[in-house]
Design a protein around this motif. Structure first.
Motif, PDB file in Angstrom:
ATOM      1  N   THR A  16       0.856  -1.181   0.000  1.00  0.00           N
ATOM      2  CA  THR A  16       0.000   0.000   0.000  1.00  0.00           C
ATOM      3  C   THR A  16       0.902   1.246   0.000  1.00  0.00           C
ATOM      4  OG1 THR A  16      -1.896   1.021   1.071  1.00  0.00           O
ATOM      5  CG2 THR A  16      -0.193   0.157   2.528  1.00  0.00           C
ATOM      6  N   GLY A  17       0.446   2.318  -0.604  1.00  0.00           N
ATOM      7  CA  GLY A  17       1.191   3.575  -0.591  1.00  0.00           C
ATOM      8  C   GLY A  17       2.386   3.629  -1.523  1.00  0.00           C
ATOM      9  N   VAL A  18       2.496   2.679  -2.449  1.00  0.00           N
ATOM     10  CA  VAL A  18       3.665   2.678  -3.346  1.00  0.00           C
ATOM     11  C   VAL A  18       3.441   3.552  -4.582  1.00  0.00           C
ATOM     12  CG1 VAL A  18       4.568   0.431  -2.631  1.00  0.00           C
ATOM     13  CG2 VAL A  18       2.958   0.553  -4.544  1.00  0.00           C
ATOM     14  N   GLY A  19       2.204   3.989  -4.793  1.00  0.00           N
ATOM     15  CA  GLY A  19       1.940   4.878  -5.930  1.00  0.00           C
ATOM     16  C   GLY A  19       1.050   4.283  -7.018  1.00  0.00           C
ATOM     17  N   LYS A  20       0.279   3.247  -6.673  1.00  0.00           N
ATOM     18  CA  LYS A  20      -0.635   2.660  -7.669  1.00  0.00           C
ATOM     19  C   LYS A  20      -1.597   3.715  -8.216  1.00  0.00           C
ATOM     20  CE  LYS A  20      -2.436  -0.351  -4.805  1.00  0.00           C
ATOM     21  NZ  LYS A  20      -1.640  -0.051  -3.611  1.00  0.00           N
ATOM     22  N   THR A  21      -2.209   4.477  -7.315  1.00  0.00           N
ATOM     23  CA  THR A  21      -3.219   5.445  -7.751  1.00  0.00           C
ATOM     24  C   THR A  21      -2.571   6.559  -8.568  1.00  0.00           C
ATOM     25  OG1 THR A  21      -4.476   4.953  -5.761  1.00  0.00           O
ATOM     26  CG2 THR A  21      -5.090   6.936  -6.947  1.00  0.00           C
ATOM     27  N   LEU A  22      -1.393   6.995  -8.119  1.00  0.00           N
ATOM     28  CA  LEU A  22      -0.683   8.043  -8.873  1.00  0.00           C
ATOM     29  C   LEU A  22      -0.359   7.549 -10.285  1.00  0.00           C
ATOM     30  CD1 LEU A  22       2.374   9.141  -9.726  1.00  0.00           C
ATOM     31  CD2 LEU A  22       0.768  10.832  -8.815  1.00  0.00           C
ATOM     32  N   VAL A 160       8.569   1.586 -11.429  1.00  0.00           N
ATOM     33  CA  VAL A 160       9.079   2.008 -10.122  1.00  0.00           C
ATOM     34  C   VAL A 160       8.685   3.461  -9.919  1.00  0.00           C
ATOM     35  CG1 VAL A 160      10.963   0.341  -9.893  1.00  0.00           C
ATOM     36  CG2 VAL A 160      11.372   2.474 -11.098  1.00  0.00           C
ATOM     37  N   ASN A 161       8.380   3.805  -8.686  1.00  0.00           N
ATOM     38  CA  ASN A 161       7.857   5.133  -8.381  1.00  0.00           C
ATOM     39  C   ASN A 161       8.639   5.747  -7.217  1.00  0.00           C
ATOM     40  OD1 ASN A 161       5.926   7.323  -8.426  1.00  0.00           O
ATOM     41  ND2 ASN A 161       5.027   6.412  -6.580  1.00  0.00           N
ATOM     42  N   GLY A 162       9.128   6.961  -7.436  1.00  0.00           N
ATOM     43  CA  GLY A 162       9.866   7.668  -6.384  1.00  0.00           C
ATOM     44  C   GLY A 162      11.201   8.149  -6.923  1.00  0.00           C
ATOM     45  N   PRO A 186       9.052  11.822  -8.371  1.00  0.00           N
ATOM     46  CA  PRO A 186       8.050  12.636  -7.669  1.00  0.00           C
ATOM     47  C   PRO A 186       7.558  13.790  -8.560  1.00  0.00           C
ATOM     48  CG  PRO A 186       9.858  12.090  -6.209  1.00  0.00           C
ATOM     49  CD  PRO A 186      10.264  11.624  -7.578  1.00  0.00           C
ATOM     50  N   LEU A 187       6.238  13.909  -8.685  1.00  0.00           N
ATOM     51  CA  LEU A 187       5.652  14.962  -9.512  1.00  0.00           C
ATOM     52  C   LEU A 187       5.411  16.192  -8.645  1.00  0.00           C
ATOM     53  CD1 LEU A 187       2.856  13.092 -11.553  1.00  0.00           C
ATOM     54  CD2 LEU A 187       5.316  13.190 -11.950  1.00  0.00           C
ATOM     55  N   GLU A 188       5.681  17.348  -9.217  1.00  0.00           N
ATOM     56  CA  GLU A 188       5.427  18.583  -8.474  1.00  0.00           C
ATOM     57  C   GLU A 188       3.944  18.894  -8.435  1.00  0.00           C
ATOM     58  OE1 GLU A 188       7.485  22.487  -9.022  1.00  0.00           O
ATOM     59  OE2 GLU A 188       9.120  21.110  -9.616  1.00  0.00           O
TER      60      GLU A 188
HETATM   61  N1  LIG Z   1       5.430  10.175  -8.158  1.00  0.00           N
HETATM   62  C1  LIG Z   1       4.719  10.817  -7.230  1.00  0.00           C
HETATM   63  N2  LIG Z   1       4.684  12.168  -7.189  1.00  0.00           N
HETATM   64  C2  LIG Z   1       3.971  12.827  -6.254  1.00  0.00           C
HETATM   65  N3  LIG Z   1       3.230  12.237  -5.295  1.00  0.00           N
HETATM   66  C3  LIG Z   1       3.208  10.884  -5.276  1.00  0.00           C
HETATM   67  C4  LIG Z   1       3.938  10.119  -6.240  1.00  0.00           C
HETATM   68  N4  LIG Z   1       3.715   8.807  -5.966  1.00  0.00           N
HETATM   69  C5  LIG Z   1       2.896   8.765  -4.915  1.00  0.00           C
HETATM   70  N5  LIG Z   1       2.581  10.001  -4.480  1.00  0.00           N
HETATM   71  C6  LIG Z   1       1.706  10.339  -3.328  1.00  0.00           C
HETATM   72  O1  LIG Z   1       1.985   9.393  -2.300  1.00  0.00           O
HETATM   73  C7  LIG Z   1       0.800   8.924  -1.691  1.00  0.00           C
HETATM   74  C8  LIG Z   1       0.634   7.407  -1.890  1.00  0.00           C
HETATM   75  O2  LIG Z   1       0.488   7.129  -3.285  1.00  0.00           O
HETATM   76  P1  LIG Z   1      -0.756   6.326  -3.873  1.00  0.00           P
HETATM   77  O3  LIG Z   1      -0.718   6.481  -5.349  1.00  0.00           O
HETATM   78  O4  LIG Z   1      -2.033   6.744  -3.201  1.00  0.00           O
HETATM   79  O5  LIG Z   1      -0.381   4.846  -3.439  1.00  0.00           O
HETATM   80  P2  LIG Z   1      -1.238   3.490  -3.505  1.00  0.00           P
HETATM   81  O6  LIG Z   1      -2.346   3.707  -4.498  1.00  0.00           O
HETATM   82  O7  LIG Z   1      -0.266   2.441  -3.938  1.00  0.00           O
HETATM   83  O8  LIG Z   1      -1.731   3.249  -2.109  1.00  0.00           O
HETATM   84  C9  LIG Z   1      -0.329   9.748  -2.314  1.00  0.00           C
HETATM   85  O9  LIG Z   1      -0.558  10.890  -1.538  1.00  0.00           O
HETATM   86  C10 LIG Z   1       0.251  10.105  -3.672  1.00  0.00           C
HETATM   87  O10 LIG Z   1      -0.370  11.225  -4.240  1.00  0.00           O
END
Ligand SMILES: Nc1ncnc2c1ncn2[C@@H]1O[C@H](COP(=O)(O)OP(=O)(O)O)[C@@H](O)[C@H]1O
Ligand SMILES: [Mg+2]
Length: 207
Positions: A16-22, A160-162, A186-188
């Motif tokens: 969880t929190g790895v950036g799937k939704t992003l 990979v995200n980050g 990381p996106l601004e």
């Molecule tokens: N590449 C990125 N740039 C900016 N914010 C990010 C990035 N990846 C993740 N985040 C932020 O980190 C948090 C967790 O990411 P999220 O996509 O919700 O993870 P997941 O869906 O895997 O649980 C969110 O607040 C998201 O917006």
């Protein structure tokens, strides 16, 4: 060489929190697709986040199959809310192109018998695996790839995200025998323009 993404696929994560939704939001901003979150635990939820961030109209979203209020593992949230998650209840969108997003990592329980990865196998969709870029990712990613292959789930590749970490990307590709399709930094701005720029940068040519 860029790999074309299939019209329907599942975005899974190593955690969880790895950036799937992003990553889904980035993909949605460039692909003319529908977003589907089969199991949501926690409010307001990922569908709402992707909708707001991309600014896409309602027609690009379908209702979650299970929408749970508690931000817990789906089996625990469902139990608290008197709901039983039934693998037979999931109906993928009819849209020609859609992106489904998992909840948590692969081995998250949905009920007393089934895990998120069982839903992936049942849906028969190819999986794009999102992993964090930094420390700990090699282990989580290789374990996740093994689990997917064990269940004969097709793996499209890893995103990979980050912050960039080329040594981790290389180790994942070599030991995981997998393509790292993109390294999203990381996106601004997680707004429509920022997401579209990210799509063109990381997935341009993959439509
Ligand atoms: N590449 C990125 N740039 C900016 N914010 C990010 C990035 N990846 C993740 N985040 C932020 O980190 C948090 C967790 O990411 P999220 O996509 O919700 O993870 P997941 O869906 O895997 O649980 C969110 O607040 C998201 O917006
Ligand atoms: Mg999410």
């Amino acid at each position: 060489m860029p790999v074309a993404l299939p019209p329907r696929f599942f975005v899974a994560g190593t955690d969880t929190g790895v950036g799937k939704t992003l990553v889904c939001a980035v993909l949605m901003s460039g692909l003319s697709a529908v977003y589907w979150k089969p199991v949501q635990s926690g409010e307001p939820g990922d569908t709402e986040w992707v909708r707001q961030a991309t600014g896409l109209p309602e027609s690009h979203f379908v209702r979650e199959t299970y929408r749970l209020r508690h931000a817990l593992s789906p089996h625990a949230a469902a139990a608290l809310e008197g709901v039983e998650i039934d693998l037979g209840a999931f109906r993928p969108p009819e849209a020609a192109r859609f992106i489904a997003e998992g909840a948590g990592g692969l081995m998250v329980p949905l009920n007393d018998r089934h895990l998120m990865i069982d839903l992936m196998a049942q849906l028969g969709l190819p999986v794009l695996l999102v992993a964090r870029s930094g420390l700990g990712t090699i282990n989580h990613t290789l374990l996740s790839l093994d689990a997917l292959r064990h269940r004969r789930v097709e793996v499209l590749g890893v995103v990979v995200n980050g912050p960039r970490n080329p040594a981790n990307e290389e180790a994942i590709a070599r030991f995981g025998k997998v393509r790292v399709l993109a390294a999203v930094e990381p996106l601004e701005h997680c707004d429509p323009a920022g997401l579209r720029t990210a799509f063109d940068r990381y997935f341009g040519g993959r439509r």
